[in-house]
Design a protein around this motif. Sequence first.
Motif, PDB file in Angstrom:
ATOM      1  N   GLU A 298       0.835  -1.199   0.000  1.00  0.00           N
ATOM      2  CA  GLU A 298       0.000   0.000   0.000  1.00  0.00           C
ATOM      3  C   GLU A 298       0.873   1.254   0.000  1.00  0.00           C
ATOM      4  N   VAL A 299       0.613   2.132  -0.975  1.00  0.00           N
ATOM      5  CA  VAL A 299       1.380   3.360  -1.157  1.00  0.00           C
ATOM      6  C   VAL A 299       0.391   4.500  -1.352  1.00  0.00           C
ATOM      7  N   HIS A 300       0.599   5.577  -0.628  1.00  0.00           N
ATOM      8  CA  HIS A 300      -0.355   6.696  -0.648  1.00  0.00           C
ATOM      9  C   HIS A 300       0.405   8.019  -0.655  1.00  0.00           C
ATOM     10  N   PRO A 301      -0.086   9.033  -1.396  1.00  0.00           N
ATOM     11  CA  PRO A 301       0.614  10.323  -1.412  1.00  0.00           C
ATOM     12  C   PRO A 301       0.559  11.064  -0.081  1.00  0.00           C
ATOM     13  N   ASP A 302      -0.432  10.766   0.737  1.00  0.00           N
ATOM     14  CA  ASP A 302      -0.583  11.447   2.027  1.00  0.00           C
ATOM     15  C   ASP A 302      -1.191  10.474   3.038  1.00  0.00           C
ATOM     16  N   PRO A 303      -0.407   9.525   3.523  1.00  0.00           N
ATOM     17  CA  PRO A 303      -0.947   8.486   4.401  1.00  0.00           C
ATOM     18  C   PRO A 303      -1.685   9.011   5.621  1.00  0.00           C
ATOM     19  N   GLU A 304      -1.236  10.132   6.147  1.00  0.00           N
ATOM     20  CA  GLU A 304      -1.849  10.671   7.364  1.00  0.00           C
ATOM     21  C   GLU A 304      -3.314  11.026   7.152  1.00  0.00           C
ATOM     22  N   ASN A 305      -3.667  11.367   5.921  1.00  0.00           N
ATOM     23  CA  ASN A 305      -5.051  11.748   5.621  1.00  0.00           C
ATOM     24  C   ASN A 305      -5.770  10.737   4.725  1.00  0.00           C
ATOM     25  N   ALA A 306      -5.234   9.529   4.635  1.00  0.00           N
ATOM     26  CA  ALA A 306      -5.873   8.486   3.831  1.00  0.00           C
ATOM     27  C   ALA A 306      -7.220   8.105   4.432  1.00  0.00           C
ATOM     28  N   LEU A 307      -8.164   7.732   3.574  1.00  0.00           N
ATOM     29  CA  LEU A 307      -9.490   7.332   4.033  1.00  0.00           C
ATOM     30  C   LEU A 307      -9.509   5.912   4.576  1.00  0.00           C
ATOM     31  N   SER A 308      -8.464   5.137   4.280  1.00  0.00           N
ATOM     32  CA  SER A 308      -8.363   3.782   4.830  1.00  0.00           C
ATOM     33  C   SER A 308      -6.905   3.332   4.836  1.00  0.00           C
ATOM     34  N   ASP A 309      -6.518   2.676   5.912  1.00  0.00           N
ATOM     35  CA  ASP A 309      -5.207   2.021   6.043  1.00  0.00           C
ATOM     36  C   ASP A 309      -4.003   2.942   5.879  1.00  0.00           C
ATOM     37  N   GLY A 310      -4.156   4.203   6.236  1.00  0.00           N
ATOM     38  CA  GLY A 310      -3.022   5.115   6.142  1.00  0.00           C
ATOM     39  C   GLY A 310      -1.876   4.735   7.065  1.00  0.00           C
ATOM     40  N   TYR A 311      -2.202   4.121   8.199  1.00  0.00           N
ATOM     41  CA  TYR A 311      -1.198   3.745   9.198  1.00  0.00           C
ATOM     42  C   TYR A 311      -0.272   2.630   8.730  1.00  0.00           C
ATOM     43  N   GLN A 312      -0.591   1.990   7.599  1.00  0.00           N
ATOM     44  CA  GLN A 312       0.279   0.928   7.079  1.00  0.00           C
ATOM     45  C   GLN A 312       0.743   1.220   5.654  1.00  0.00           C
ATOM     46  N   SER A 313       0.500   2.439   5.182  1.00  0.00           N
ATOM     47  CA  SER A 313       0.858   2.814   3.817  1.00  0.00           C
ATOM     48  C   SER A 313       2.203   3.533   3.781  1.00  0.00           C
ATOM     49  N   LEU A 314       2.937   3.315   2.707  1.00  0.00           N
ATOM     50  CA  LEU A 314       4.215   3.983   2.502  1.00  0.00           C
ATOM     51  C   LEU A 314       4.013   5.275   1.722  1.00  0.00           C
ATOM     52  N   GLU A 315       4.841   6.271   2.032  1.00  0.00           N
ATOM     53  CA  GLU A 315       4.923   7.443   1.181  1.00  0.00           C
ATOM     54  C   GLU A 315       5.767   7.091  -0.042  1.00  0.00           C
ATOM     55  N   PHE A 316       5.780   7.971  -1.035  1.00  0.00           N
ATOM     56  CA  PHE A 316       6.462   7.667  -2.291  1.00  0.00           C
ATOM     57  C   PHE A 316       7.954   7.401  -2.103  1.00  0.00           C
ATOM     58  N   ASN A 317       8.623   8.250  -1.316  1.00  0.00           N
ATOM     59  CA  ASN A 317      10.062   8.062  -1.131  1.00  0.00           C
ATOM     60  C   ASN A 317      10.361   6.781  -0.356  1.00  0.00           C
ATOM     61  N   GLN A 318       9.472   6.416   0.566  1.00  0.00           N
ATOM     62  CA  GLN A 318       9.655   5.163   1.306  1.00  0.00           C
ATOM     63  C   GLN A 318       9.509   3.963   0.374  1.00  0.00           C
ATOM     64  N   PHE A 319       8.570   4.051  -0.548  1.00  0.00           N
ATOM     65  CA  PHE A 319       8.373   2.953  -1.490  1.00  0.00           C
ATOM     66  C   PHE A 319       9.566   2.821  -2.426  1.00  0.00           C
ATOM     67  N   GLN A 320      10.088   3.950  -2.882  1.00  0.00           N
ATOM     68  CA  GLN A 320      11.267   3.903  -3.757  1.00  0.00           C
ATOM     69  C   GLN A 320      12.445   3.248  -3.039  1.00  0.00           C
ATOM     70  N   ALA A 321      12.674   3.630  -1.790  1.00  0.00           N
ATOM     71  CA  ALA A 321      13.775   3.047  -1.017  1.00  0.00           C
ATOM     72  C   ALA A 321      13.561   1.550  -0.805  1.00  0.00           C
ATOM     73  N   THR A 322      12.315   1.148  -0.582  1.00  0.00           N
ATOM     74  CA  THR A 322      12.000  -0.272  -0.395  1.00  0.00           C
ATOM     75  C   THR A 322      12.278  -1.057  -1.666  1.00  0.00           C
ATOM     76  N   MET A 323      11.891  -0.519  -2.796  1.00  0.00           N
ATOM     77  CA  MET A 323      12.145  -1.191  -4.077  1.00  0.00           C
ATOM     78  C   MET A 323      13.640  -1.325  -4.342  1.00  0.00           C
TER      79      MET A 323
END
Length: 338
Positions: A298-323
């Motif tokens: 799960e990847v979201h541009p603004d996890p803090e304000n996501a309508l669902s599962d923001g607490y387990q979503s990566l921001e874009f830079n976190q996803f890039q580092a993970t990849m």
Amino acid sequence: MIVVMETTATQEQIDHMTERVRKLGLKANVIVGTERTVIAAIGEKREDTKDSLASGPGVSSVMPIIAPYKMASREVRPEPTQVQVREFRAGNGICGVMAGPCSVESEEQLMSAARAVKAAGATALRGGAFKPRTSPYSFQGMKEEGLKLLAAAREETGLAVVTEIMSTDDVELVAKYADVLQIGARNMQNYRLLEAVGNVDRAVLLKRGASATMDEFLLAAEYILNEGNENVMLCERGIRTFEDHTRFTLPLASVPYLHRKTHLPVIIDPSHGTGHTYMVPDMAVAAVAAGADGLIIEVHPDPENALSDGYQSLEFNQFQATMDRCRVVAEALGRSMG
């Protein structure tokens, strides 16, 4: 049972044996391997069935299928299956990545996520248009409008679309827009839904139920395979235990176990499996090291304000580092991120 054809068997002989299986009142599933073809004969057998099949032209041997899950078993297909949808590939040395928001919330949110995960190396876009929620008051998804946004994102980025389907009534609608139909954990044993997606020309991502055993998981996949759909991926998304430090307990031992039992690709969901953003990168890397055939993150541009599962979503830079980390591990093991 399995009718193993000779390596020199002709197509005419294969067709003949397929018809003979059917005349015996059994369902014939022809599986073409790299070296030889086998015919899985499924159904109630007579005492003379084995002898009748063993004497057929081009037949090497006839063996019983011991596993309760016939089509999913390595006994039927020893070689690993690779599922390919557009540029997304999973299985047989390729670790495919599906990434995107838990829920489709808006055009801006989805398009920014699609561009970011594409740039980082994902080949499929995940996003929920229909959302199963514990509370009826929680956000339930944008439904068909969400599906249209997913299709628009695919049009721009080329990413395959992965989205959940919750009802047999929605199969035709969701298949119109999606490339991969996701069966969520709550529906793993919704057998009518499994049969319905088994009759659609779309790949299926089947998630393990929170309390399901491995046999139950594989038998759920069997429902889909038995309808003729061979493009099935198994997703380990964590099980419910007494632990409360994570949302679920993510058993990565599922990967080597399933690889021993089935030819189907095994996908890991480190987002639902942990429920905490800070754990997702490490578990994604660990999943690749364990031999997973794919990841769904799960990847979201603004996890803090996501309508669902923001607490387990990566921001874009976190996803890039993970990849980036996943690629290093995959390459060290002679595999690639697809």
